[in-house]
Design an enzyme around this catalytic site. Structure first.
Site, mmCIF file in Angstrom:
data_model
loop_
_atom_site.group_PDB
_atom_site.id
_atom_site.type_symbol
_atom_site.label_atom_id
_atom_site.label_comp_id
_atom_site.label_asym_id
_atom_site.label_seq_id
_atom_site.Cartn_x
_atom_site.Cartn_y
_atom_site.Cartn_z
ATOM 1 N N TYR A 255 -27.038 -19.430 44.732
ATOM 2 C CA TYR A 255 -28.115 -19.509 45.749
ATOM 3 C C TYR A 255 -28.370 -21.183 46.266
ATOM 4 O O TYR A 255 -28.320 -21.461 47.350
ATOM 5 C CB TYR A 255 -29.517 -19.142 45.265
ATOM 6 C CG TYR A 255 -30.541 -19.683 45.862
ATOM 7 C CD1 TYR A 255 -31.063 -19.293 47.416
ATOM 8 C CD2 TYR A 255 -31.576 -20.725 45.356
ATOM 9 C CE1 TYR A 255 -32.176 -19.782 47.783
ATOM 10 C CE2 TYR A 255 -32.439 -20.996 45.877
ATOM 11 C CZ TYR A 255 -33.060 -20.625 47.186
ATOM 12 O OH TYR A 255 -34.114 -21.231 47.987
ATOM 13 N N LYS B 140 -27.761 -23.465 50.217
ATOM 14 C CA LYS B 140 -28.507 -24.495 50.654
ATOM 15 C C LYS B 140 -27.950 -25.910 50.793
ATOM 16 O O LYS B 140 -28.320 -26.537 51.718
ATOM 17 C CB LYS B 140 -29.960 -24.584 49.658
ATOM 18 C CG LYS B 140 -30.868 -23.349 49.521
ATOM 19 C CD LYS B 140 -31.308 -23.179 50.922
ATOM 20 C CE LYS B 140 -32.172 -21.841 50.729
ATOM 21 N NZ LYS B 140 -32.714 -21.416 52.166
ATOM 22 N N SER C 89 -34.126 -26.759 49.393
ATOM 23 C CA SER C 89 -34.769 -26.594 48.195
ATOM 24 C C SER C 89 -34.390 -27.924 47.285
ATOM 25 O O SER C 89 -33.244 -28.582 47.656
ATOM 26 C CB SER C 89 -34.231 -25.368 47.454
ATOM 27 O OG SER C 89 -34.266 -25.471 46.168
HETATM 28 P P1 NAD Z 1 -38.895 -14.190 51.392
HETATM 29 O O1 NAD Z 1 -37.719 -13.547 50.666
HETATM 30 O O2 NAD Z 1 -40.392 -13.853 51.040
HETATM 31 O O3 NAD Z 1 -38.576 -14.682 52.892
HETATM 32 C C1 NAD Z 1 -37.450 -14.352 53.258
HETATM 33 C C2 NAD Z 1 -37.400 -13.509 54.666
HETATM 34 O O4 NAD Z 1 -36.080 -13.573 55.454
HETATM 35 C C3 NAD Z 1 -37.706 -12.141 54.206
HETATM 36 O O5 NAD Z 1 -38.745 -11.534 55.018
HETATM 37 C C4 NAD Z 1 -36.339 -11.317 54.348
HETATM 38 O O6 NAD Z 1 -36.730 -10.081 54.856
HETATM 39 C C5 NAD Z 1 -35.926 -12.201 55.521
HETATM 40 N N1 NAD Z 1 -34.218 -12.021 55.627
HETATM 41 C C6 NAD Z 1 -33.550 -12.289 54.626
HETATM 42 N N2 NAD Z 1 -32.225 -12.109 55.218
HETATM 43 C C7 NAD Z 1 -32.281 -12.115 56.452
HETATM 44 C C8 NAD Z 1 -31.440 -11.999 57.556
HETATM 45 N N3 NAD Z 1 -29.959 -11.742 57.152
HETATM 46 N N4 NAD Z 1 -31.976 -11.689 58.794
HETATM 47 C C9 NAD Z 1 -33.105 -11.834 59.183
HETATM 48 N N5 NAD Z 1 -34.191 -11.789 58.162
HETATM 49 C C10 NAD Z 1 -33.793 -11.897 56.628
HETATM 50 O O7 NAD Z 1 -38.659 -15.745 50.524
HETATM 51 P P2 NAD Z 1 -39.503 -17.139 50.774
HETATM 52 O O8 NAD Z 1 -40.095 -17.315 49.482
HETATM 53 O O9 NAD Z 1 -40.561 -17.033 51.853
HETATM 54 O O10 NAD Z 1 -38.496 -18.324 51.219
HETATM 55 C C11 NAD Z 1 -38.116 -18.610 52.420
HETATM 56 C C12 NAD Z 1 -36.955 -19.733 52.674
HETATM 57 O O11 NAD Z 1 -37.600 -20.739 51.848
HETATM 58 C C13 NAD Z 1 -35.616 -18.864 51.993
HETATM 59 O O12 NAD Z 1 -34.859 -19.637 52.949
HETATM 60 C C14 NAD Z 1 -35.942 -19.662 50.660
HETATM 61 O O13 NAD Z 1 -34.337 -19.741 50.068
HETATM 62 C C15 NAD Z 1 -36.513 -20.909 50.882
HETATM 63 N N6 NAD Z 1 -36.973 -21.577 49.663
HETATM 64 C C16 NAD Z 1 -37.686 -20.693 49.062
HETATM 65 C C17 NAD Z 1 -38.317 -21.157 47.684
HETATM 66 C C18 NAD Z 1 -39.292 -20.430 46.780
HETATM 67 O O14 NAD Z 1 -39.581 -20.717 45.717
HETATM 68 N N7 NAD Z 1 -39.843 -19.536 47.599
HETATM 69 C C19 NAD Z 1 -37.971 -22.440 47.160
HETATM 70 C C20 NAD Z 1 -37.129 -23.290 47.987
HETATM 71 C C21 NAD Z 1 -36.619 -22.952 49.097
HETATM 72 C C1 UD1 Z 2 -36.046 -21.653 40.615
HETATM 73 C C2 UD1 Z 2 -34.427 -21.864 40.918
HETATM 74 C C3 UD1 Z 2 -34.395 -22.800 42.093
HETATM 75 C C4 UD1 Z 2 -35.154 -22.011 43.166
HETATM 76 C C5 UD1 Z 2 -36.692 -21.816 42.954
HETATM 77 C C6 UD1 Z 2 -37.300 -21.352 44.006
HETATM 78 C C7 UD1 Z 2 -33.235 -21.592 38.734
HETATM 79 C C8 UD1 Z 2 -32.629 -22.536 37.814
HETATM 80 N N1 UD1 Z 2 -33.909 -22.367 39.542
HETATM 81 O O1 UD1 Z 2 -36.741 -22.942 40.259
HETATM 82 O O2 UD1 Z 2 -32.997 -22.698 42.415
HETATM 83 O O3 UD1 Z 2 -35.157 -22.808 44.632
HETATM 84 O O4 UD1 Z 2 -36.664 -21.056 41.740
HETATM 85 O O5 UD1 Z 2 -37.006 -19.774 43.994
HETATM 86 O O6 UD1 Z 2 -33.505 -20.571 38.574
HETATM 87 N N2 UD1 Z 2 -40.351 -20.045 33.827
HETATM 88 C C9 UD1 Z 2 -40.498 -19.571 32.374
HETATM 89 N N3 UD1 Z 2 -40.693 -17.902 32.461
HETATM 90 C C10 UD1 Z 2 -40.443 -17.340 33.611
HETATM 91 C C11 UD1 Z 2 -40.186 -18.068 34.667
HETATM 92 C C12 UD1 Z 2 -39.967 -19.296 34.914
HETATM 93 O O7 UD1 Z 2 -40.901 -20.150 31.555
HETATM 94 O O8 UD1 Z 2 -40.502 -16.050 33.322
HETATM 95 C C13 UD1 Z 2 -40.143 -21.376 33.626
HETATM 96 C C14 UD1 Z 2 -38.820 -22.108 34.029
HETATM 97 O O9 UD1 Z 2 -37.968 -22.254 32.922
HETATM 98 C C15 UD1 Z 2 -39.325 -23.379 34.838
HETATM 99 C C16 UD1 Z 2 -40.535 -22.987 35.263
HETATM 100 O O10 UD1 Z 2 -40.902 -21.934 34.752
HETATM 101 O O11 UD1 Z 2 -39.328 -24.627 33.620
HETATM 102 C C17 UD1 Z 2 -40.388 -22.834 36.880
HETATM 103 O O12 UD1 Z 2 -39.469 -21.678 37.004
HETATM 104 P P1 UD1 Z 2 -39.235 -21.141 38.414
HETATM 105 O O13 UD1 Z 2 -40.450 -20.615 38.823
HETATM 106 O O14 UD1 Z 2 -38.238 -19.954 38.356
HETATM 107 O O15 UD1 Z 2 -38.593 -22.210 39.313
HETATM 108 P P2 UD1 Z 2 -37.287 -23.305 39.063
HETATM 109 O O16 UD1 Z 2 -36.640 -22.906 37.805
HETATM 110 O O17 UD1 Z 2 -37.839 -24.578 39.254
#
Ligand code: NAD
Ligand code: UD1
Length: 339
Positions: A150, A154, A125
């Protein structure tokens, strides 16, 4: 074509990646404990691709689940999405996050080593970057101490993977630093299905639009940005899914551990996103300004030159596509996969 194990493949980004993998002709095995997802996403992926994948319900923290998969299938590489991702929750139950995200990743790599598999793509991330860096963020900039547990998991996993590959040249690891994934497959059949109240902006906006939430709280309108609200680099989940295929192709022929930013390089403010969502989709989003959210930075967007040059990857979709596709998914599935 390769045989790919996708941990967490039933989740939001995982399901979109499984679809792209199947479409590209790869064999896909999903290992997921369904703690934050439902198998319905995988039925839909198979429907959309007209191809089969294998699903194993299991946990990356359990050796027997991992060994079973590695013994049963001749896996070529692993794409590792499994983990927990709710920032607020990670502050309340840190140990659960350390266990799933850190111990789970260690367990997975130990099982890979036992099975003689050394190719891995890891979901990292942009949160790993030091907050003092000025956007656009590039991979040479220093990482810092993330503001939440969280993000900390990472950073730690990135560092562990780097050290493993320094010690053993058989490893070939991609660290993909995602910026802000949003959107859904254009069919609207798969998408993001958060449990409870969404933490992230886009699912909150779509839930207001569909009538599940009353209004959006915009966290802070006094940042030093174009309109005072926070600026982020939103990236379409299908572009992000394809970045995994590009990283996989790169890792199948290169060794070592390398990080790549996956973003568009464009920053959009919260107000810009809200206004564009209303315009593109013809719906209105009730909102209020609220205090800043702790841990937020004002501006974060990517320099993705390295991914372009080394992975031959660039984002194809713009903000309008992301907003249309997010709404298309939410409209068709107002209660997510529960239908
Ligand atoms: P998600 O929660 O939709 O998907 C994660 C999946 O992992 C789920 O299906 C969950 O059931 C499974 N899981 C959790 N713990 C497990 C375990 N111990 N064993 C087996 N399965 C398990 O999340 P996502 O948004 O698809 O994110 C996927 C990856 O990307 C995650 O590692 C997340 O941290 C990372 N990531 C996501 C974002 C985002 O904004 N969505 C941003 C940066 C990084
Ligand atoms: C957040 C997490 C980051 C994680 C990422 C993806 C924090 C500080 N960071 O990033 O660690 O990797 O999500 O899961 O939580 N916002 C609003 N109202 C809302 C929600 C968000 O105004 O209800 C704003 C936030 O202040 C930000 C922007 O929207 O400025 C994006 O927010 P968000 O989608 O939560 O992502 P990040 O904060 O970038």
């Amino acid at each position: 074509m390769a045989k790919i194990l996708v941990t967490g493949g039933a989740g939001y980004i995982g399901s979109h990646t499984c679809l792209e993998l199947l479409n590209a002709g790869h064999d896909v095995i999903v290992l997921d404990n369904l703690s934050n997802s439902s198998e319905e996403s995988l039925y839909r992926v198979q429907e959309l691709s007209s191809k089969k994948l294998d699903f194993v319900q299991g946990d990356i923290r359990h050796d027997q689940d991992l060994d079973k998969v590695f013994n049963q299938y001749q896996i070529d590489a692993v794409i590792h999405f499994a983990g927990l991702k709710a920032v607020g929750e990670s502050q309340q139950i840190p140990l659960t996050y350390f266990d799933n995200n850190i111990a789970g990743s260690i367990n997975l790599t130990k099982a890979m080593e036992r099975a003689g598999i050394f190719k891995l793509v890891f979901s990292s991330s942009a949160t790993v970057y030091d907050e003092a860096n000025i956007s656009p963020l590039n991979e040479n900039m220093p990482t810092g101490m993330p503001s939440n547990n969280y993000g900390y998991t990472k950073l730690i996993v990135e560092q562990l993977l780097e050290k493993m590959s320094e010690a053993d040249p058989r490893w070939s690891i991609a660290l993909l630093r995602y910026f802000n994934p949003v959107g859904a497959h254009k069919s609207g059949h798969i998408g993001e299905d958060p449990q409870g109240i969404p933490n992230n902006l886009m699912p909150y906006v779509t839930q207001v639009a569909v009538g599940r939430r009353e209004k959006l709280s915009i966290y802070g309108n006094d940042y030093n940005t174009v309109d005072g609200t926070g600026v982020r680099d939103y990236i379409h989940v299908v572009d992000l899914a394809n970045a995994h295929l590009c990283a996989l192709n790169n890792r199948l022929i290169n060794n070592g551990c390398r990080a790549w930013n996956i973003g568009t390089g464009n920053g959009s403010s919260v107000l810009e996103v809200k206004n564009a969502f209303e315009k593109v989709n013809g719906v209105s989003i009730a909102f209020e300004f609220a205090p800043r959210r702790s841990g937020d930075v004002a501006i974060s967007f990517a320099d993705s030159t390295r991914a372009k040059e080394e992975l031959n990857w660039t984002a194809k979709f713009g903000l309008e596509d992301m907003l249309k596709d997010s709404w298309n998914w939410q409209k068709q599935n107002p209660d997510g996969y529960q239908k």
